[in-house]
Write a protein that holds these residues in place. Structure first.
Motif, PDB file in Angstrom:
ATOM      1  N   ASN A 146      -1.138 -22.088 -26.678  1.00 29.61           N
ATOM      2  CA  ASN A 146       0.022 -21.611 -26.838  1.00 29.61           C
ATOM      3  C   ASN A 146       1.353 -21.663 -26.062  1.00 29.61           C
ATOM      4  O   ASN A 146       2.204 -21.209 -26.075  1.00 29.61           O
ATOM      5  N   GLN A 147       0.908 -21.389 -25.093  1.00 32.46           N
ATOM      6  CA  GLN A 147       1.255 -20.906 -23.540  1.00 32.46           C
ATOM      7  C   GLN A 147       0.893 -22.567 -21.723  1.00 32.46           C
ATOM      8  O   GLN A 147       0.293 -21.348 -21.188  1.00 32.46           O
ATOM      9  N   THR A 148       0.221 -22.943 -22.777  1.00 29.63           N
ATOM     10  CA  THR A 148       0.114 -24.205 -21.623  1.00 29.63           C
ATOM     11  C   THR A 148       0.755 -24.894 -21.459  1.00 29.63           C
ATOM     12  O   THR A 148       1.715 -25.882 -22.433  1.00 29.63           O
ATOM     13  N   THR A 149       1.066 -26.267 -20.677  1.00 33.29           N
ATOM     14  CA  THR A 149       1.701 -27.387 -19.822  1.00 33.29           C
ATOM     15  C   THR A 149       2.382 -27.008 -21.141  1.00 33.29           C
ATOM     16  O   THR A 149       3.031 -26.287 -20.235  1.00 33.29           O
ATOM     17  N   TYR A 150       3.203 -28.166 -21.833  1.00 30.33           N
ATOM     18  CA  TYR A 150       4.306 -28.302 -22.290  1.00 30.33           C
ATOM     19  C   TYR A 150       4.680 -25.946 -22.855  1.00 30.33           C
ATOM     20  O   TYR A 150       6.394 -26.705 -22.038  1.00 30.33           O
ATOM     21  N   PHE A 151       4.039 -26.444 -23.421  1.00 30.21           N
ATOM     22  CA  PHE A 151       4.873 -24.968 -23.772  1.00 30.21           C
ATOM     23  C   PHE A 151       5.364 -23.918 -23.197  1.00 30.21           C
ATOM     24  O   PHE A 151       5.697 -22.614 -23.102  1.00 30.21           O
ATOM     25  N   ARG A 152       4.774 -23.566 -22.072  1.00 26.04           N
ATOM     26  CA  ARG A 152       5.225 -22.973 -20.641  1.00 26.04           C
ATOM     27  C   ARG A 152       6.976 -22.591 -20.752  1.00 26.04           C
ATOM     28  O   ARG A 152       7.700 -23.693 -20.764  1.00 26.04           O
ATOM     29  N   HIS A 180       6.106 -24.004 -16.752  1.00 27.89           N
ATOM     30  CA  HIS A 180       6.687 -25.315 -16.889  1.00 27.89           C
ATOM     31  C   HIS A 180       6.559 -25.957 -15.754  1.00 27.89           C
ATOM     32  O   HIS A 180       8.120 -26.334 -15.633  1.00 27.89           O
ATOM     33  N   HIS A 192      10.645 -23.163 -19.678  1.00 26.50           N
ATOM     34  CA  HIS A 192      10.428 -24.108 -17.914  1.00 26.50           C
ATOM     35  C   HIS A 192      11.268 -23.878 -17.619  1.00 26.50           C
ATOM     36  O   HIS A 192      11.516 -22.443 -17.773  1.00 26.50           O
TER      37      HIS A 192
END
Length: 66
Positions: A13-19, A38, A21
């Motif tokens: 939940n803290q990778t790619t899009y979920f970082r 992100h 913005h």
């Protein structure tokens, strides 16, 4: 808190899009940049993210949003 030496932890939940913005959705005029945002980490990605953020801020100034 819940992070690593170089930023937030790499849980799903803290990778790619979920970082976080580049532009804060709740606070007008608040922007972020760095390896924990992100699109992500790595020097080339941070440089590219900085270019994107610069354009975003310029667009907001032009639209008088900040």
């Amino acid at each position: 808190y819940n992070g690593t030496a170089f930023g937030i932890s790499h849980k799903l939940n803290q990778t790619t899009y979920f970082r976080p913005h580049l532009k804060d959705e709740d606070t007008k005029g608040l922007y972020f940049i760095g390896s924990s945002t992100h699109p992500g980490n790595g020097v080339s990605v941070i440089i590219e993210g900085t270019k994107i953020l610069t354009k975003l801020i310029q667009d907001d100034i032009y639209k008088c949003k900040i």
